[in-house]
Design an enzyme around this catalytic site. Structure first.
Site, short mmCIF file in Angstrom:
data_model
loop_
_atom_site.label_atom_id
_atom_site.label_comp_id
_atom_site.label_asym_id
_atom_site.label_seq_id
_atom_site.Cartn_x
_atom_site.Cartn_y
_atom_site.Cartn_z
N ASP A 73 -2.76 1.50 6.77
CA ASP A 73 -1.92 1.14 5.63
C ASP A 73 -1.69 -0.37 5.57
OD1 ASP A 73 -1.71 3.79 4.84
OD2 ASP A 73 0.06 4.15 6.08
N ASP A 129 0.86 -1.18 0.00
CA ASP A 129 0.00 0.00 0.00
C ASP A 129 0.90 1.23 0.00
OD1 ASP A 129 -2.91 1.13 0.63
OD2 ASP A 129 -1.48 2.23 1.90
N GLU A 162 -1.48 -1.59 -5.94
CA GLU A 162 -2.69 -0.92 -6.43
C GLU A 162 -2.42 -0.31 -7.81
OE1 GLU A 162 -4.96 0.80 -2.57
OE2 GLU A 162 -2.97 1.62 -2.93
#
Length: 403
Positions: free
Chosen positions: A364, A184, A268
């Site tokens: 996170d 992340d 991501e």
């Protein structure tokens, strides 16, 4: 398998060689801009796109035109490669991978290329390289060149000349090491892994922001193109170079550590360009929270998220691993225990507490865990053929470039 890799070194030219390299880079820029202007006028006349072969046939004609005889002084293959660069730029535009080609400006991205390995010679023992129309030139030999040299690119950056030697070599098919991990990305924490490990942000630009602004103000007070203005400009360039080098070094060290210790990395699929767009708006529809959004954009770009993903992609391929990109939606709002999705789960920027089951963890870390789970599911679908593999969804292949 075959591996393509680039080795970059600083050149040490004499005064005459430096002047020649500036002329060569200027000639390539002129050919690129002239061909782009011709393509635009041809498009306005509703004619077909001019391909590289037809455009390259015009190059000898341009050399014979009055006032353009100086093009003959530059290496012909370097000029031809400038036309190839233009065609590649158009191809990326047609494929919606890049914006429409723009004219090159003097002093920005000055470079030229020798695409044929028969044109140059490399003498590693004596730290020198032979280039057509430039002769032998010394370079700072900081590491060995591995593989067979395929082409050479000469570039100018912050007043220094560099040579990038692209090589090709056979390497054994690596076997992946380690387990899978989700990542992340953020501002307070640069990268948080699903196992709880995190990397602090370097904030290279923030560290030099005051010094840079002071140098830019001093430059703005000088008479443009005067000797003092050139000195001030060189000072600004040195600061920018330090910022970029520090960020690049940090990203290389981080991505190397992650790629060597993990067989699969899930990230991501962030659209950095859209995330860092200005919110100023226009006079008719002015934006809101412009100052805060500007600071956020600066922080996002200072982290180097796109470069981080690019380096992870090819380094994992070199080590036999895989990079899987997943949609970023709701990764920080989904509980990893009960899968309950709610924006109230993330009570603060750093703390996650599920309103359904009461699970608590760093926000996170929760995001990284959810990214890992989504990555596992996506990778299983891609392997089974249920999902069409994306460019960053599987191992990209057996070749990559690094500067």
């Amino acid at each position: 398998m075959k591996r393509l890799q680039a080795f970059k070194y600083e050149l040490m030219p004499d005064g005459n060689q430096e002047r020649q390299m500036r002329r060569f880079a200027g000639s390539c820029r002129f050919v690129f801009n002239k061909a782009l202007a011709l393509q635009k006028s041809n498009h306005e006349a509703e004619n077909k796109f001019i391909g590289y072969v037809e455009m390259a046939a015009r190059l000898p004609i341009w050399k014979r035109e009055a006032g353009f005889e100086w093009l003959k002084d530059s290496p012909s293959q370097a000029l031809q490669y400038a036309l190839k660069d233009l065609e590649r730029t158009y191809s990326n535009f047609f494929a919606k991978r890049a914006d429409f080609p723009r004219f090159k400006r003097k002093g920005k991205s000055e470079s030229f290329r020798y695409p044929d390995s028969k044109q140059f010679k490399i003498d590693e023992a004596n730290n020198r390289i032979f280039l057509p129309k430039l002769g032998w030139m010394r370079y700072r030999n900081s590491r060995d060149i591995l593989g067979k040299a395929k082409n050479i690119t000469i570039s100018l950056s912050c007043g220094k000349w560099y040579v990038s030697i692209q090589t090709e070599r056979e390497v054994e098919q690596p076997s992946p090491q380690g387990n899978a991990v989700g990542i992340d990305l953020g501002i307070t924490r640069f990268a948080t892994l699903s196992d709880g490990t995190f990397y602090k942000p370097l904030n290279s630009f923030r560290q030099h922001e005051k010094r840079l602004s002071k140098a830019q103000r001093a430059m703005s007070h000088k008479v443009k193109f005067s000797n003092n203005w050139k000195k001030a400009k060189a000072r600004v360039q040195r600061i920018h170079a330090r910022i970029g080098n520090s960020r690049r070094d940090y990203l290389h060290k981080t991505t190397t550590t992650i790629s060597k210790n993990h067989a699969m990395v899930c990230v991501e699929d962030l659209q950095v360009r859209n995330m860092s767009k200005s919110s100023a708006g226009d006079s008719e529809q002015p934006g809101t929270n412009v100052r805060a959004k500007s600071g956020l954009n600066k922080s996002i770009l200072d982290q180097g998220w796109f470069e981080f993903r690019r380096q992870l992609d090819y380094k994992l391929a070199w080590n036999g691993g895989y990079l899987v990109a997943v949609p970023p939606h709701y990764t920080s709002q989904t509980c990893p225990c009960c899968t309950h999705v709610c924006k109230d789960n993330r009570q603060t920027q750093a703390q996650f507490r599920c309103v359904e089951c009461g699970f608590e963890e760093n926000a996170d870390v929760v995001g990284a865990i959810n990214v890992l789970r989504a990555g596992h599911a996506r990778f299983a679908c891609e392997v089974s053929g249920a999902v069409r593999p994306s460019a960053a969804g599987t191992r990209r292949g057996e070749s990559a470039l690094t500067g």
